[in-house]
Design an enzyme around this catalytic site. Sequence first.
Site, mmCIF file in Angstrom:
data_model
loop_
_atom_site.group_PDB
_atom_site.id
_atom_site.type_symbol
_atom_site.label_atom_id
_atom_site.label_comp_id
_atom_site.label_asym_id
_atom_site.label_seq_id
_atom_site.Cartn_x
_atom_site.Cartn_y
_atom_site.Cartn_z
ATOM 1 N N TYR A 140 3.351 10.390 -11.371
ATOM 2 C CA TYR A 140 2.520 9.528 -10.514
ATOM 3 C C TYR A 140 1.775 8.496 -11.369
ATOM 4 C CZ TYR A 140 -1.127 8.015 -7.301
ATOM 5 O OH TYR A 140 -1.977 7.242 -6.533
ATOM 6 N N LYS A 195 1.873 4.333 -11.271
ATOM 7 C CA LYS A 195 0.710 3.458 -11.070
ATOM 8 C C LYS A 195 0.478 2.559 -12.292
ATOM 9 C CE LYS A 195 -0.148 4.424 -6.806
ATOM 10 N NZ LYS A 195 -0.090 3.400 -5.744
ATOM 11 N N VAL A 238 -10.135 9.432 -3.400
ATOM 12 C CA VAL A 238 -10.282 9.011 -2.002
ATOM 13 C C VAL A 238 -9.817 10.169 -1.134
ATOM 14 C CG1 VAL A 238 -9.670 7.251 -0.288
ATOM 15 C CG2 VAL A 238 -9.466 6.713 -2.725
ATOM 16 N N ARG A 264 9.752 -8.993 -3.531
ATOM 17 C CA ARG A 264 10.952 -9.837 -3.686
ATOM 18 C C ARG A 264 11.292 -10.597 -2.399
ATOM 19 N NH1 ARG A 264 13.948 -12.994 -3.841
ATOM 20 N NH2 ARG A 264 15.987 -13.242 -4.838
ATOM 21 N N ASN A 306 0.811 -1.225 0.000
ATOM 22 C CA ASN A 306 0.000 0.000 0.000
ATOM 23 C C ASN A 306 0.843 1.273 0.000
ATOM 24 O OD1 ASN A 306 -2.357 1.820 0.778
ATOM 25 N ND2 ASN A 306 -1.056 1.977 2.589
HETATM 26 C C1 8X3 Z 1 -5.354 8.372 -6.446
HETATM 27 C C2 8X3 Z 1 -6.405 8.677 -7.435
HETATM 28 O O1 8X3 Z 1 -7.357 10.342 -9.093
HETATM 29 O O2 8X3 Z 1 -5.809 11.193 -7.431
HETATM 30 O O3 8X3 Z 1 -4.483 7.401 -6.861
HETATM 31 O O4 8X3 Z 1 -5.006 9.864 -9.252
HETATM 32 S S1 8X3 Z 1 -6.115 10.084 -8.331
#
Ligand code: 8X3
Length: 255
Positions: free
Chosen positions: A154, A158, A187, A122, A88
């Site tokens: 970012y 992801k 969120v 790992r 997480n």
């Molecule tokens: C978080 C969602 O929409 O801020 O990972 O990228 S967002």
Amino acid sequence: MQNKIVFISGASSGIGEACAKLFASHGANIILNSRNVAKLASLKCELESKYKVQVLIIAFDVRDSEAARSSIESLAPEWQNIDILINNAGLVIGVDKEFDGDIDEWNTMIDTNIKGLLYLTRYIVPEMINRNKGHIINIGSIAGEAAYPGGSIYCATKSAVKALSDGLRIDLVDTPLRVTNIKPGMVETNFSVIRFRGNKETADNLYKGMQPLTAEDVADSVYFAASAPSHVQIAEILVMPTCQATATIVHKHSL
Ligand code: 8X3
């Protein structure tokens, strides 16, 4: 979930903390990891006093591969059989254009969101393979689906979480182990405050006129995947507020 051992990185706040509470409420023993020892200590107290579970703190920075290796290798025997790894720990800093960003902030995101997840995988997954048992749940993001303005680094991290989850699922296809990528949309946690480099007002404005997910809503999806029957592998869950359609299309009511 009774007596299972769940390792949670980034457990001191937000989605990690909500997962710790939810899994403990279902009888799981929890290994809490983050850098914030004080917060982990108070969470451990809360969980052990509320539920009949054991909680272990191992505080290290997931970006430090050597600390991850030695902490995991030196787990006491009763904590070595990790059933569920919840990768997480992750963050976003800044909303700059790709040609304009701060390189130290890029490194923090890349080292935490990608390399930190890889180090834990790992060092924890081989033991799961030995025991023919285990579930790796990576916290990805809607940001991994497509890039959006001000989010390219970012979003790239992801996307990497998606590729690493898919790759691990392929590598484990001949085992009973399962891999899940949970991809939350908006969120409301401390996450956005960090994105805006500590500016809480700007972070709060993001959620004005809409109802975002809570950390608990995301923990529900994590628990759903973890509690599916062993022949069922929830590969991905994309979970977002009802008023959100994509990372950039969100309906807000007028204030
Ligand atoms: C978080 C969602 O929409 O801020 O990972 O990228 S967002």
